[in-house]
Design an enzyme around this catalytic site. Structure first.
Site, mmCIF file in Angstrom:
data_model
loop_
_atom_site.group_PDB
_atom_site.id
_atom_site.type_symbol
_atom_site.label_atom_id
_atom_site.label_comp_id
_atom_site.label_asym_id
_atom_site.label_seq_id
_atom_site.Cartn_x
_atom_site.Cartn_y
_atom_site.Cartn_z
ATOM 1 N N HIS A 159 0.812 -1.235 -0.071
ATOM 2 C CA HIS A 159 -0.104 -0.089 -0.160
ATOM 3 C C HIS A 159 0.850 1.234 -0.086
ATOM 4 C CE1 HIS A 159 0.493 -0.157 4.668
ATOM 5 N NE2 HIS A 159 0.570 0.940 4.474
ATOM 6 N N ASP A 189 0.281 -7.705 0.992
ATOM 7 C CA ASP A 189 0.667 -6.264 1.632
ATOM 8 C C ASP A 189 2.223 -5.955 1.452
ATOM 9 O OD1 ASP A 189 0.373 -3.574 1.857
ATOM 10 O OD2 ASP A 189 0.049 -3.632 4.099
ATOM 11 N N GLY A 265 3.314 6.374 8.301
ATOM 12 C CA GLY A 265 4.637 6.675 7.841
ATOM 13 C C GLY A 265 5.518 5.426 8.317
ATOM 14 N N SER A 267 4.711 2.495 8.014
ATOM 15 C CA SER A 267 4.420 1.407 7.064
ATOM 16 C C SER A 267 5.810 0.846 6.284
ATOM 17 C CB SER A 267 3.221 1.663 6.270
ATOM 18 O OG SER A 267 2.112 1.613 6.927
#
Length: 425
Positions: A159, A189, A265, A267
């Site tokens: 993502h 993901d 942020g 991630s």
């Protein structure tokens, strides 16, 4: 500009905004006129089923999985009252839950420079002039895990780079490198980036997430809120070594739960153990009033084989049946009785709604209105059960045995799993 082009552009922008609507915004505390930028970090609202990983991963991207449920569109409107959670049973081992300050500094130094910023750059078209320009759409984090033949490889969340026309990596020494997407997968993901290793100073080492136990000290490293807070380190513990988190009506993800602070942020950043090894990729958190310290990271034991396949094939190959499904529990009593030959109180199993021509299901003789209740002897209560089994226990080319009710009579059907072709979604 043709009014229709303008309308299409507005619709595209609106679609992008909707996809990002679950992501937090951050406005730098400065006097600059720079507009707020969206940070690609999914959060979990009160309904975990409808908000984990944000709408972008749609709930893990809601990719076409080869089992298209007619009730998928109901997911976003559901409210999950209870989160199902399980903790792994791990072999007991001696774990220190306290680490002295000098050790922590040493641990951070082992991996900090391998944690990078990842900037998602997208093309934007001026609806009036028609001019196209690139603009940063969001930022996240990543971890350099390999360096060879003049190239360096970064793992991040899917993502974080979703929709990017360009990807830029910000290194610990301030250098920026253009990166290309080697492969990405919405369901896990995860994504892998490739860039020049010219300015790379450090490569992270993976540890075994299966060795983690509740109470063990961990550190989260990433770029919360962007580059101004790059390589921020937060300390916490493993709250649970394995949580089964429902991210949609049809898919659960196993994740490490931690109370180490994870913010927008982060991630794609690293969750490391007291040895400085990456044991997880930070991916999501619960963001809700009166809730603190519930973050999740994708376990390294599952990350590694995924990124290996992404590097080899550019995608994840999963077994495919070629059917549309709907949970029996969602059907009316009359439908169960009159069309499927079931009792009105039957609430488990999945009904085949469609069978694709020339698919594995078609070749095996599956028919519309068949009700699948087990696969290889494992009970199937919902379509999520079927997917979990197919994608984690079986591979393309395997043959599975399905226990099926047809017109109220039980039979067993053997089906050879195939690979979903790109033109099938």
């Amino acid at each position: 500009m043709d009014p229709r082009d303008y309308e299409r552009e507005q619709e595209r922008k609106e679609e992008y905004e909707n996809r990002q609507q679950r992501y937090d915004q951050y406005q730098p505390a400065s006097s600059s006129s720079q507009p707020p930028r969206r940070r690609l970090f999914p959060v979990i609202a009160s309904s975990i089923a409808g908000a984990v990983l944000g709408g972008g991963i749609v709930l893990y991207g809601a990719p076409q999985l080869g089992l298209m449920d007619s009730a998928d569109t109901q997911t976003a409107n559901q409210t999950t009252q209870t989160q199902t959670a399980t903790t792994t049973s791990t072999t007991p081992r001696t774990v220190s839950t306290t680490v002295n300050q000098s050790d922590l500094v040493s641990v951070v130094n082992k991996v900090s420079a391998a944690v990078v910023g990842v900037n998602n750059i997208q093309q934007q078209t001026n609806p009036f002039s028609g001019d196209t320009q690139t603009q940063e759409a969001g930022t996240g984090s990543g971890v350099i895990f390999k360096k060879e033949n003049g190239k360096a490889y970064v793992v991040t969340n899917n993502h974080v780079i979703d929709g990017a026309s360009e990807v830029e990596v910000s290194l610990s020494n301030g250098q920026k490198e253009k990166a290309k997407i080697v492969g990405a997968d919405a369901l896990t993901d995860l994504a892998v980036l490739e860039m020049s290793d010219k300015n790379v100073e450090q490569v992270a080492k993976f540890g075994k997430s299966s060795d983690l136990v509740a109470g063990e000290t961990v550190l989260a490293i990433g770029n919360p809120l962007g580059e101004q807070f790059s390589r921020t380190v937060t300390q916490g513990i493993v709250s649970a070594a394995k949580r089964s988190v429902p991210i949609s009506e049809n898919w659960n993800v196993d994740a490490i739960q931690t109370d180490a602070a994870i913010n927008p942020g982060n991630s794609g950043g690293a969750l490391i153990n007291s040895s400085g090894e990456v044991v997880g990729i930070n991916s999501m958190k619960i963001s809700e009033d009166n809730v603190e310290g519930i973050g999740f990271a994708l376990p390294s034991d599952e990350v590694q084989p995924t990124i290996e396949q992404l590097m080899k094939n550019g995608k994840i190959t999963r077994p495919y049946m070629g059917v549309g499904l709907q949970d029996v529990g969602q059907l009316s009593a009359s439908t169960k009785q009159n069309q499927l030959g079931l009792t009105s109180d039957t609430s488990e199993g999945v009904v085949v709604t469609t069978v694709e021509p020339f698919s594995s299901a078609s070749d095996a003789g599956l028919q519309s209105k068949d009700v699948i209740v087990a696969i290889d002897g494992n009970e199937v209560k919902t379509s999520s059960d079927l997917r979990q089994y197919l994608y984690t226990k079986r591979k393309v080319g395997d043959t599975v045995k399905l226990d099926v009710y047809r017109n109220g009579k039980k039979q067993t059907i053997s089906l050879k799993l195939s690979e979903q072709q790109d033109n099938n979604g």
